[in-house]
Write a protein that holds these residues in place. Structure first.
Motif, PDB file in Angstrom:
ATOM      1  N   VAL A  61       0.805  -1.230  -0.141  1.00 24.01           N
ATOM      2  CA  VAL A  61      -0.075   0.048  -0.088  1.00 24.01           C
ATOM      3  C   VAL A  61       0.983   1.263  -0.030  1.00 24.01           C
ATOM      4  O   VAL A  61       0.471   2.144  -0.642  1.00 24.01           O
ATOM      5  CB  VAL A  61      -1.062   0.001   1.224  1.00 24.01           C
ATOM      6  CG1 VAL A  61      -1.607   1.263   1.167  1.00 24.01           C
ATOM      7  CG2 VAL A  61      -2.165  -1.269   1.083  1.00 24.01           C
ATOM      8  N   SER A  62       1.975   1.178   0.879  1.00 20.86           N
ATOM      9  CA  SER A  62       3.044   2.476   0.932  1.00 20.86           C
ATOM     10  C   SER A  62       3.731   2.709  -0.433  1.00 20.86           C
ATOM     11  O   SER A  62       3.605   3.806  -0.772  1.00 20.86           O
ATOM     12  CB  SER A  62       3.694   2.162   2.102  1.00 20.86           C
ATOM     13  OG  SER A  62       3.102   2.271   3.345  1.00 20.86           O
ATOM     14  N   LEU A  63       3.910   1.715  -1.151  1.00 24.98           N
ATOM     15  CA  LEU A  63       4.774   1.798  -2.361  1.00 24.98           C
ATOM     16  C   LEU A  63       3.677   2.354  -3.315  1.00 24.98           C
ATOM     17  O   LEU A  63       4.390   2.704  -4.491  1.00 24.98           O
ATOM     18  CB  LEU A  63       5.592   0.550  -2.564  1.00 24.98           C
ATOM     19  CG  LEU A  63       6.597   0.179  -1.646  1.00 24.98           C
ATOM     20  CD1 LEU A  63       7.252  -1.327  -2.122  1.00 24.98           C
ATOM     21  CD2 LEU A  63       7.682   1.303  -1.472  1.00 24.98           C
ATOM     22  N   THR A  64       2.446   2.119  -3.514  1.00 21.94           N
ATOM     23  CA  THR A  64       1.626   2.422  -4.386  1.00 21.94           C
ATOM     24  C   THR A  64       0.938   3.759  -4.206  1.00 21.94           C
ATOM     25  O   THR A  64       0.399   4.364  -5.117  1.00 21.94           O
ATOM     26  CB  THR A  64       0.819   1.327  -4.559  1.00 21.94           C
ATOM     27  OG1 THR A  64       0.022   0.752  -3.610  1.00 21.94           O
ATOM     28  CG2 THR A  64       1.438   0.062  -5.148  1.00 21.94           C
ATOM     29  N   GLN A  65       0.782   3.891  -3.050  1.00 24.00           N
ATOM     30  CA  GLN A  65      -0.050   5.117  -2.685  1.00 24.00           C
ATOM     31  C   GLN A  65       0.537   6.473  -1.982  1.00 24.00           C
ATOM     32  O   GLN A  65       0.184   7.598  -2.232  1.00 24.00           O
ATOM     33  CB  GLN A  65      -1.279   4.740  -1.706  1.00 24.00           C
ATOM     34  CG  GLN A  65      -2.170   3.685  -2.274  1.00 24.00           C
ATOM     35  CD  GLN A  65      -3.281   3.524  -1.322  1.00 24.00           C
ATOM     36  OE1 GLN A  65      -3.559   4.152  -0.398  1.00 24.00           O
ATOM     37  NE2 GLN A  65      -4.158   2.557  -1.593  1.00 24.00           N
ATOM     38  N   LYS A  66       1.616   6.071  -1.428  1.00 24.96           N
ATOM     39  CA  LYS A  66       2.516   7.258  -0.786  1.00 24.96           C
ATOM     40  C   LYS A  66       3.159   8.105  -2.120  1.00 24.96           C
ATOM     41  O   LYS A  66       3.605   7.402  -3.108  1.00 24.96           O
ATOM     42  CB  LYS A  66       3.421   6.919   0.145  1.00 24.96           C
ATOM     43  CG  LYS A  66       2.942   6.517   1.439  1.00 24.96           C
ATOM     44  CD  LYS A  66       3.899   6.150   2.609  1.00 24.96           C
ATOM     45  CE  LYS A  66       3.352   5.847   3.698  1.00 24.96           C
ATOM     46  NZ  LYS A  66       4.468   5.521   4.952  1.00 24.96           N
TER      47      LYS A  66
END
Length: 263
Positions: A177-182
């Motif tokens: 999630v972090s690598l795609t949304q941040k």
């Protein structure tokens, strides 16, 4: 350079499979039994083995071996058949996945006392990632038959692996999630904190205890190398970090955490 798994499995696909298998077995036996006196024994390397009974520990100590890898030497390749569980004694291993256009995505780094390469073994499938030595590395190797036998007779060991795999799955879900949304700044800040948590700080209590290249740091953060360089430079200008070559010193921990959190 062939990976460890290829060394073990190549004989299965050769016309001279029997002869090659014998030669490889002899070579591997020589390699894995050449253990230096100054290396810790396997039960001293990882907490996992403290839950074994004395008889089980003796069985383990009679059946593990050691391999040495040079910097950037491949430990296993995507598609290799898993034959051993691996435990880092000294050095570090980079686990990564090849993506579109042969771009590598670093999944995680494995350091001393950490075990790896067992997920595919438990799943009964080939490796879906690659692993290379990040620096000169020594690894203890434990045959999958030995692990299977130990788990069959020790419920605590089975629960250890269930717990570890569950924790890893949770981390993987959060990272995806972090690598795609941040945004880029949030991803890089998270990666720096991840490295700090994984490898600690040096004696100054500020310098991250692992030195990654800009390319590896970019891969870990799911961004291009140029973006990683620019973002690091902005962090330096904002006095969040300082840099000396590959050494990264965290100056403002709270600000780094804030950037990671807001993404």
């Amino acid at each position: 350079m062939q990976s460890f798994s290829k060394r073990v499995n190549i004989a299965r696909h050769s016309p001279l499979c029997l002869l090659i298998a014998v030669l490889i077995a002899k070579k591997l036996t020589t390699m894995v039994k050449r253990i230096d006196d100054n290396l810790k024994s396997i039960e001293e390397i990882s907490e996992i083995w403290k839950i074994l009974t004395p008889e089980q520990l003796l069985y383990l100590k009679q059946n593990y071996g050691v391999l040495r890898f040079k910097k950037n030497e491949m430990v296993y390749a995507e598609g290799d058949v898993p034959t051993h569980m691996l435990c880092v004694v000294k050095g570090k291993v980079k686990i990564y996945k090849r993506g579109v256009g042969n771009r590598n995505q670093i999944m995680r780094m494995v350091g001393p006392s950490e075990t790896f390469a067992y997920r595919a073994m438990f799943a009964g499938e080939n490796y879906v990632t690659c692993a290379t030595a990040f620096e000169p590395t020594i690894i203890y190797t434990i045959p999958k038959e030995v692990i299977r036998n130990l788990i069959s007779h020790n419920a605590e060991l089975a629960w250890y692996f269930i717990h570890t795999l569950s924790v890893d799955l949770g981390i993987a879900d959060s990272r995806s999630v972090s690598l795609t949304q941040k945004h880029i700044r949030g991803r890089l800040a998270e990666s720096l904190l991840f490295l700090k948590d994984s490898y600690g700080l040096e004696e100054d209590q500020a310098t991250i205890g692992i030195y990654l290249s800009r390319e590896d740091l970019a891969s870990l953060s799911n961004m291009t190398t140029s973006n990683a360089i620019r973002t690091l430079s902005s962090f330096v200008q904002e006095k969040i970090i300082t840099m000396d070559g590959r050494k990264i010193k965290i100056v403002d921990m709270e600000q780094l955490k804030r950037i990671s959190k807001i993404g």
